[in-house]
Design a protein around this motif. Sequence first.
Motif, mmCIF file in Angstrom:
data_model
loop_
_atom_site.group_PDB
_atom_site.id
_atom_site.type_symbol
_atom_site.label_atom_id
_atom_site.label_comp_id
_atom_site.label_asym_id
_atom_site.label_seq_id
_atom_site.Cartn_x
_atom_site.Cartn_y
_atom_site.Cartn_z
ATOM 1 N N GLY A 40 0.776 -1.228 0.000
ATOM 2 C CA GLY A 40 0.000 0.000 0.000
ATOM 3 C C GLY A 40 0.809 1.280 0.000
ATOM 4 O O GLY A 40 0.253 2.364 0.195
ATOM 5 N N ARG A 41 2.111 1.181 -0.206
ATOM 6 C CA ARG A 41 2.988 2.361 -0.166
ATOM 7 C C ARG A 41 3.633 2.600 -1.523
ATOM 8 O O ARG A 41 3.431 1.849 -2.482
ATOM 9 C CB ARG A 41 4.074 2.175 0.891
ATOM 10 C CG ARG A 41 3.573 1.713 2.241
ATOM 11 C CD ARG A 41 2.662 2.726 2.890
ATOM 12 N NE ARG A 41 3.350 3.909 3.335
ATOM 13 C CZ ARG A 41 3.888 4.052 4.538
ATOM 14 N NH1 ARG A 41 3.856 3.055 5.395
ATOM 15 N NH2 ARG A 41 4.471 5.194 4.885
ATOM 16 N N GLY A 42 4.441 3.660 -1.613
ATOM 17 C CA GLY A 42 5.171 3.938 -2.831
ATOM 18 C C GLY A 42 6.408 3.057 -2.963
ATOM 19 O O GLY A 42 6.745 2.301 -2.062
ATOM 20 N N LEU A 43 7.071 3.155 -4.116
ATOM 21 C CA LEU A 43 8.281 2.373 -4.343
ATOM 22 C C LEU A 43 9.499 3.119 -3.807
ATOM 23 O O LEU A 43 9.558 4.354 -3.859
ATOM 24 C CB LEU A 43 8.485 2.107 -5.835
ATOM 25 C CG LEU A 43 7.675 0.970 -6.444
ATOM 26 C CD1 LEU A 43 6.226 1.355 -6.601
ATOM 27 C CD2 LEU A 43 8.264 0.554 -7.788
ATOM 28 N N VAL A 44 10.460 2.342 -3.345
ATOM 29 C CA VAL A 44 11.711 2.900 -2.846
ATOM 30 C C VAL A 44 12.856 2.325 -3.668
ATOM 31 O O VAL A 44 12.970 1.106 -3.825
ATOM 32 C CB VAL A 44 11.906 2.569 -1.350
ATOM 33 C CG1 VAL A 44 13.275 3.042 -0.882
ATOM 34 C CG2 VAL A 44 10.799 3.193 -0.525
ATOM 35 N N ARG B 9 -4.093 10.285 0.040
ATOM 36 C CA ARG B 9 -3.753 8.855 0.044
ATOM 37 C C ARG B 9 -4.918 8.014 -0.475
ATOM 38 O O ARG B 9 -4.717 6.999 -1.132
ATOM 39 C CB ARG B 9 -3.408 8.397 1.453
ATOM 40 C CG ARG B 9 -2.086 8.881 2.002
ATOM 41 C CD ARG B 9 -0.883 8.328 1.236
ATOM 42 N NE ARG B 9 -0.907 6.891 1.014
ATOM 43 C CZ ARG B 9 -0.539 5.970 1.895
ATOM 44 N NH1 ARG B 9 -0.136 6.333 3.090
ATOM 45 N NH2 ARG B 9 -0.582 4.679 1.578
ATOM 46 N N GLN B 37 -0.762 1.801 -11.031
ATOM 47 C CA GLN B 37 -0.350 0.441 -10.697
ATOM 48 C C GLN B 37 -1.588 -0.408 -10.477
ATOM 49 O O GLN B 37 -2.426 -0.081 -9.627
ATOM 50 C CB GLN B 37 0.516 0.433 -9.433
ATOM 51 C CG GLN B 37 1.046 -0.936 -9.063
ATOM 52 C CD GLN B 37 1.932 -0.902 -7.837
ATOM 53 O OE1 GLN B 37 1.798 -0.043 -6.979
ATOM 54 N NE2 GLN B 37 2.869 -1.847 -7.757
ATOM 55 N N MET B 88 -4.252 2.488 -8.126
ATOM 56 C CA MET B 88 -3.259 3.189 -7.301
ATOM 57 C C MET B 88 -2.459 4.080 -8.251
ATOM 58 O O MET B 88 -1.920 3.596 -9.257
ATOM 59 C CB MET B 88 -2.343 2.182 -6.623
ATOM 60 C CG MET B 88 -1.138 2.817 -5.942
ATOM 61 S SD MET B 88 -1.579 3.712 -4.457
ATOM 62 C CE MET B 88 -0.824 2.655 -3.237
ATOM 63 N N LEU B 90 0.755 6.617 -8.669
ATOM 64 C CA LEU B 90 2.048 6.912 -8.068
ATOM 65 C C LEU B 90 2.731 8.031 -8.825
ATOM 66 O O LEU B 90 2.872 7.980 -10.048
ATOM 67 C CB LEU B 90 2.938 5.663 -8.106
ATOM 68 C CG LEU B 90 2.472 4.501 -7.233
ATOM 69 C CD1 LEU B 90 3.161 3.212 -7.638
ATOM 70 C CD2 LEU B 90 2.739 4.788 -5.766
ATOM 71 N N PHE B 104 9.642 8.085 -5.394
ATOM 72 C CA PHE B 104 8.194 7.964 -5.452
ATOM 73 C C PHE B 104 7.515 8.586 -4.238
ATOM 74 O O PHE B 104 8.068 8.601 -3.125
ATOM 75 C CB PHE B 104 7.785 6.490 -5.507
ATOM 76 C CG PHE B 104 7.941 5.865 -6.854
ATOM 77 C CD1 PHE B 104 9.145 5.315 -7.237
ATOM 78 C CD2 PHE B 104 6.878 5.831 -7.749
ATOM 79 C CE1 PHE B 104 9.297 4.728 -8.498
ATOM 80 C CE2 PHE B 104 7.016 5.254 -8.992
ATOM 81 C CZ PHE B 104 8.228 4.702 -9.376
ATOM 82 N N GLY B 105 6.288 9.049 -4.465
ATOM 83 C CA GLY B 105 5.406 9.399 -3.368
ATOM 84 C C GLY B 105 4.753 8.150 -2.799
ATOM 85 O O GLY B 105 4.996 7.025 -3.264
ATOM 86 N N GLU B 106 3.900 8.347 -1.787
ATOM 87 C CA GLU B 106 3.282 7.224 -1.110
ATOM 88 C C GLU B 106 2.105 6.634 -1.871
ATOM 89 O O GLU B 106 1.602 5.585 -1.505
ATOM 90 C CB GLU B 106 2.822 7.642 0.284
ATOM 91 C CG GLU B 106 3.948 7.898 1.258
ATOM 92 C CD GLU B 106 4.673 6.632 1.667
ATOM 93 O OE1 GLU B 106 5.752 6.740 2.251
ATOM 94 O OE2 GLU B 106 4.186 5.514 1.388
ATOM 95 N N GLY B 107 1.686 7.308 -2.901
ATOM 96 C CA GLY B 107 0.594 6.776 -3.714
ATOM 97 C C GLY B 107 -0.762 7.348 -3.330
ATOM 98 O O GLY B 107 -0.982 7.737 -2.174
#
Lengths: 111, 113
Positions: A40-44, B9, B37, B88, B90, B104-107
């Motif tokens: 549920g988060r962004g890519l790192v 978010r 995504q 989603m 991004l 990237f941001g948190e989406g």
Amino acid sequence: SQQGEEDPQALSIQEGENATMNCSYKTSINNLQWYRQNSGRGLVHLILIRSNEREKHSGRLRVTLDTSKKSSSLLITASRAADTASYFCATVGSRDDKIIFGKGTRLHILP
Amino acid sequence: DVKVTQSSRYLVKRTGEKVFLECVQDMDHENMFWYRQDPGLGLRLIYFSYDVKMKEKGDIPEGYSVSREKKERFSLILESASTNQTSMYLCASSLTGLTGELFFGEGSRLTVL
């Protein structure tokens, strides 16, 4: 398509074991990158390896690149619960101007 | 550290509504990107921008537009949201051109009813 394809699609290992994920691609590349995504988060961004490099390290991460086989591997040593995530390889073709992501490997570290 | 901030978010919108997704980066990056995504399809590039007021279509621009009035801000616009745009989203930025490391941001998880 140059899109990288990760293998396996999913992987479960015990905490403390090493995890290896592979990425294969079809066309010549400028560089290949690995990213991690927690649920549920962004890519790192983890590591970028250029076409003239064979191996790179970052902490517990080791990435190899074999351009003759058009493949790369990501090794995570001494896995931890916090490593549970999806891992994506992303390729940049030698003639392209954009990054293309694979569909990822879901890694689950068992306690 | 580079910070890419997506304003929402989670969003729930109705079919036909206009939707704005905002993205701000704080590291003076020239290049900014919008991806969506979806399970089984991975990340797909919608639009990118390499300078203020410049934009380029990615792989799936249909149904979307973008705006980059200031260097730090890149907005994705759904003129008339449809259910197949549930996804989603991004945002990312890059210092070293279109082929370098992406931040990237948190989406933003958008649901269109």
